[in-house]
Design a protein around this motif. Structure first.
Motif, mmCIF file in Angstrom:
data_model
loop_
_atom_site.group_PDB
_atom_site.id
_atom_site.type_symbol
_atom_site.label_atom_id
_atom_site.label_comp_id
_atom_site.label_asym_id
_atom_site.label_seq_id
_atom_site.Cartn_x
_atom_site.Cartn_y
_atom_site.Cartn_z
ATOM 1 N N UNK A 44 -85.747 20.125 0.763
ATOM 2 C CA UNK A 44 -85.355 18.907 0.065
ATOM 3 C C UNK A 44 -85.164 17.738 1.028
ATOM 4 N N UNK A 45 -84.665 18.016 2.214
ATOM 5 C CA UNK A 45 -84.514 16.943 3.206
ATOM 6 C C UNK A 45 -85.888 16.393 3.611
ATOM 7 N N UNK A 46 -86.868 17.274 3.729
ATOM 8 C CA UNK A 46 -88.229 16.837 4.034
ATOM 9 C C UNK A 46 -88.801 15.972 2.916
ATOM 10 N N UNK A 47 -88.522 16.364 1.682
ATOM 11 C CA UNK A 47 -88.983 15.574 0.540
ATOM 12 C C UNK A 47 -88.316 14.199 0.524
ATOM 13 N N UNK A 50 -90.124 11.815 2.734
ATOM 14 C CA UNK A 50 -91.322 11.275 2.089
ATOM 15 C C UNK A 50 -90.958 10.156 1.101
ATOM 16 N N UNK A 51 -89.891 10.358 0.353
ATOM 17 C CA UNK A 51 -89.450 9.341 -0.611
ATOM 18 C C UNK A 51 -89.013 8.079 0.129
ATOM 19 N N UNK A 52 -88.297 8.252 1.231
ATOM 20 C CA UNK A 52 -87.871 7.095 2.024
ATOM 21 C C UNK A 52 -89.085 6.320 2.551
ATOM 22 N N UNK A 89 -80.615 5.850 -3.205
ATOM 23 C CA UNK A 89 -80.416 7.174 -3.810
ATOM 24 C C UNK A 89 -80.800 8.280 -2.834
ATOM 25 N N UNK A 90 -81.891 8.091 -2.089
ATOM 26 C CA UNK A 90 -82.324 9.104 -1.118
ATOM 27 C C UNK A 90 -81.292 9.251 -0.002
#
Length: 108
Positions: A44-47, A50-52, A89-90
């Protein structure tokens, strides 16, 4: 003649839509957070990274964003606001995941 105008509008609309960046806005806390494994937390931290990165694209003056500004300037304001919301949010979700990882003594 009408066909040429239609194709021109279609091309402009496609260019406009390609300029829109809409990164995911994640939730800060999830119901199943307590049951996450260290591997799932790391995933989830990796995801989130990507979102950031996607959110940061929405805040820059990329070619697509400039084209969108020329064609429809309110879209730029929407992109920027959405990017800020997604980034905020991220970051909050990341704090939650770091706390969970510390409680579970995850090593990564």
């Amino acid at each position: 003649m009408k066909t040429a105008k239609f194709l021109g509008l279609l091309a402009a609309g496609s260019l406009f839509l390609s300029g829109c960046v809409s990164p995911d806005v994640v939730t800060t806390n999830n119901v199943d957070d307590a049951s996450l494994t260290c591997e799932q937390i790391e995933t989830q931290m990796g995801q989130l990274d990507e979102i950031r990165a996607e959110a940061k694209k929405g805040k820059t003056a990329s070619g697509a964003n400039v084209a969108a500004a020329i064609l429809f300037w309110p879209a730029v304001i929407g992109n920027y606001a959405n990017a800020n919301e997604a980034l905020d949010a991220a970051n909050k979700r990341h704090e939650v995941l770091v706390g969970l990882a510390q409680k579970k003594r995850c090593k990564f």
